[in-house]
Motif scaffolding. Structure first.
Motif, short mmCIF file in Angstrom:
data_model
loop_
_atom_site.label_atom_id
_atom_site.label_comp_id
_atom_site.label_asym_id
_atom_site.label_seq_id
_atom_site.Cartn_x
_atom_site.Cartn_y
_atom_site.Cartn_z
N GLY A 75 47.32 22.36 40.60
CA GLY A 75 47.92 23.06 39.47
C GLY A 75 46.88 23.47 38.44
N ASN A 76 45.95 22.58 38.16
CA ASN A 76 44.88 22.91 37.23
C ASN A 76 44.02 24.05 37.75
N ASP A 77 43.71 24.02 39.03
CA ASP A 77 42.91 25.09 39.63
C ASP A 77 43.63 26.43 39.53
N GLN A 78 44.95 26.39 39.61
CA GLN A 78 45.74 27.62 39.52
C GLN A 78 45.57 28.29 38.16
N VAL A 79 45.66 27.51 37.07
CA VAL A 79 45.53 28.12 35.75
C VAL A 79 44.08 28.50 35.45
N ILE A 80 43.13 27.75 35.99
CA ILE A 80 41.72 28.11 35.83
C ILE A 80 41.45 29.44 36.50
N ALA A 81 42.02 29.65 37.68
CA ALA A 81 41.85 30.91 38.40
C ALA A 81 42.46 32.08 37.63
N LEU A 82 43.63 31.86 37.04
CA LEU A 82 44.26 32.91 36.24
C LEU A 82 43.38 33.31 35.07
N ALA A 83 42.77 32.31 34.43
CA ALA A 83 41.91 32.60 33.29
C ALA A 83 40.68 33.40 33.70
N LYS A 84 40.16 33.12 34.88
CA LYS A 84 39.00 33.87 35.37
C LYS A 84 39.36 35.32 35.66
N ALA A 85 40.62 35.54 36.07
CA ALA A 85 41.06 36.89 36.42
C ALA A 85 41.60 37.67 35.22
N HIS A 86 41.97 36.97 34.15
CA HIS A 86 42.60 37.62 32.99
C HIS A 86 41.96 37.08 31.71
N ALA A 87 41.28 37.95 30.99
CA ALA A 87 40.52 37.53 29.82
C ALA A 87 41.38 36.95 28.71
N ASP A 88 42.66 37.34 28.65
CA ASP A 88 43.51 36.86 27.56
C ASP A 88 44.21 35.54 27.88
N VAL A 89 43.98 34.98 29.07
CA VAL A 89 44.63 33.72 29.46
C VAL A 89 43.77 32.54 29.04
N LEU A 90 44.38 31.63 28.29
CA LEU A 90 43.77 30.36 27.92
C LEU A 90 44.33 29.30 28.85
N PRO A 91 43.53 28.74 29.76
CA PRO A 91 44.07 27.77 30.72
C PRO A 91 44.34 26.42 30.07
N ILE A 92 45.51 25.87 30.33
CA ILE A 92 45.90 24.56 29.81
C ILE A 92 46.11 23.63 31.00
N ALA A 93 45.25 22.64 31.13
CA ALA A 93 45.29 21.72 32.25
C ALA A 93 46.11 20.48 31.89
N THR A 94 46.30 19.61 32.87
CA THR A 94 46.97 18.34 32.61
C THR A 94 46.37 17.26 33.50
N VAL A 95 46.61 16.02 33.11
CA VAL A 95 46.36 14.83 33.93
C VAL A 95 47.46 13.85 33.58
#
Length: 279
Positions: A75-95
């Motif tokens: 799940g974290n990798d998914q939001v990190i990938a979105l941020a790399k593809a879209h400059a306006d995305v701030l990735p929010i991870a969890t543990v």
């Protein structure tokens, strides 16, 4: 005449909304790129302009459970990938705070990948905010330059008090408390008194007003809500939708009905988030 006045207060033109960009700090995307596109379509249909999107993968029926390390990492990798593809995305991870060393390792991994925000949710993930493992995780997040986003809908009595104590114990970590306490928002006026004590500036504490703003706008308690926003500090208030449960369109329309100045609204819509996240 009266009917026209009411309509003018409740309806905001797409042109007016587009002139005031929004940083939506609270967005749940269930299906990655597909969900992001749907979110953007909804925002575009509402005539809104975005300056940033705080994106997290878990929430609702999709949870980050203790011991489910592979799912959390994916799940974290998914939001990190979105941020790399879209400059306006701030990735929010969890543990999960109870995953011990594994949680700390994942926190360090996502920090190295550019993540600046960690979301943890006591009730859906099943932990107590006062547990020492939560404090240890929050402290490490601060050391890594990560802001900790936590739920503060005040679902159970004492929720806000426990969060207050956590923020006091970990002054070098920035915190965002989502929903600003729900209808228990009055509790946070204690900050005005707490700041009279030496060393209690609470400069590390921010609030998003997602969901709660829909209830308080045009309500009997709106004046108290605005009083609270000023007591916690308007420079520390952020706007979020809690999409897909609540759309950004409804959130912004409720927010625009609050009796705030244009300058105050601009800070909350986008300015404060841009400053906090260095964008």
């Amino acid at each position: 005449m009266l009917r026209a006045l009411v309509l003018s207060l409740c309806l905001i033109s797409p042109v007016a909304l587009a002139a005031n960009p929004v940083f939506d700090v609270h967005v749940h995307l269930r299906d990655g790129e597909t969900s992001l596109q749907q979110y953007r379509d909804d925002v575009r249909a509402a005539g809104l302009e975005l300056s940033g999107i705080g994106v997290m993968w878990f929430g609702g029926p999709h949870q980050a459970r203790q011991g489910d390390l592979a799912k959390i990492r994916a799940g974290n990798d998914q939001v990190i990938a979105l941020a790399k593809a879209h400059a306006d995305v701030l990735p929010i991870a969890t543990v999960h705070p109870f995953d011990g060393d594994a949680a700390m390792e994942e926190l360090a991994r996502v920090a190295a990948a550019g993540v600046k925000v960690l979301k943890i949710h006591a009730h859906t993930q099943g932990f107590d905010v006062s547990d020492p493992r939560v404090e240890a995780l929050a402290r490490r997040a601060g050391e890594l330059g990560i802001t900790v986003l936590m739920d503060n809908a005040n679902i159970l009595p004492g929720d806000s008090e426990k969060l207050f104590n956590l923020v006091v114990r970990v002054p070098k970590t920035n915190f965002i408390l989502a929903h600003i306490g729900g209808l228990n928002f009055r509790f946070w006026n204690i900050l005005a008194l707490a700041r009279t004590a030496d060393g209690f500036g609470f400069e590390n504490l921010y609030f998003d007003i997602s969901a709660t703003v829909l209830v308080v706008a045009d309500s009997p308690v709106e004046e108290e809500f605005l009083w609270t926003l000023r007591n916690v500090g308007l420079d520390h208030v952020l706007l979020g939708s809690d999409y897909p449960q609540i759309g950004l369109d409804a959130t912004v329309k409720a927010f625009e009905r609050l009796d705030l100045s244009d300058e105050e609204k601009a800070k909350i819509r986008s300015g404060n988030a841009m400053t906090l996240f260095g964008r």
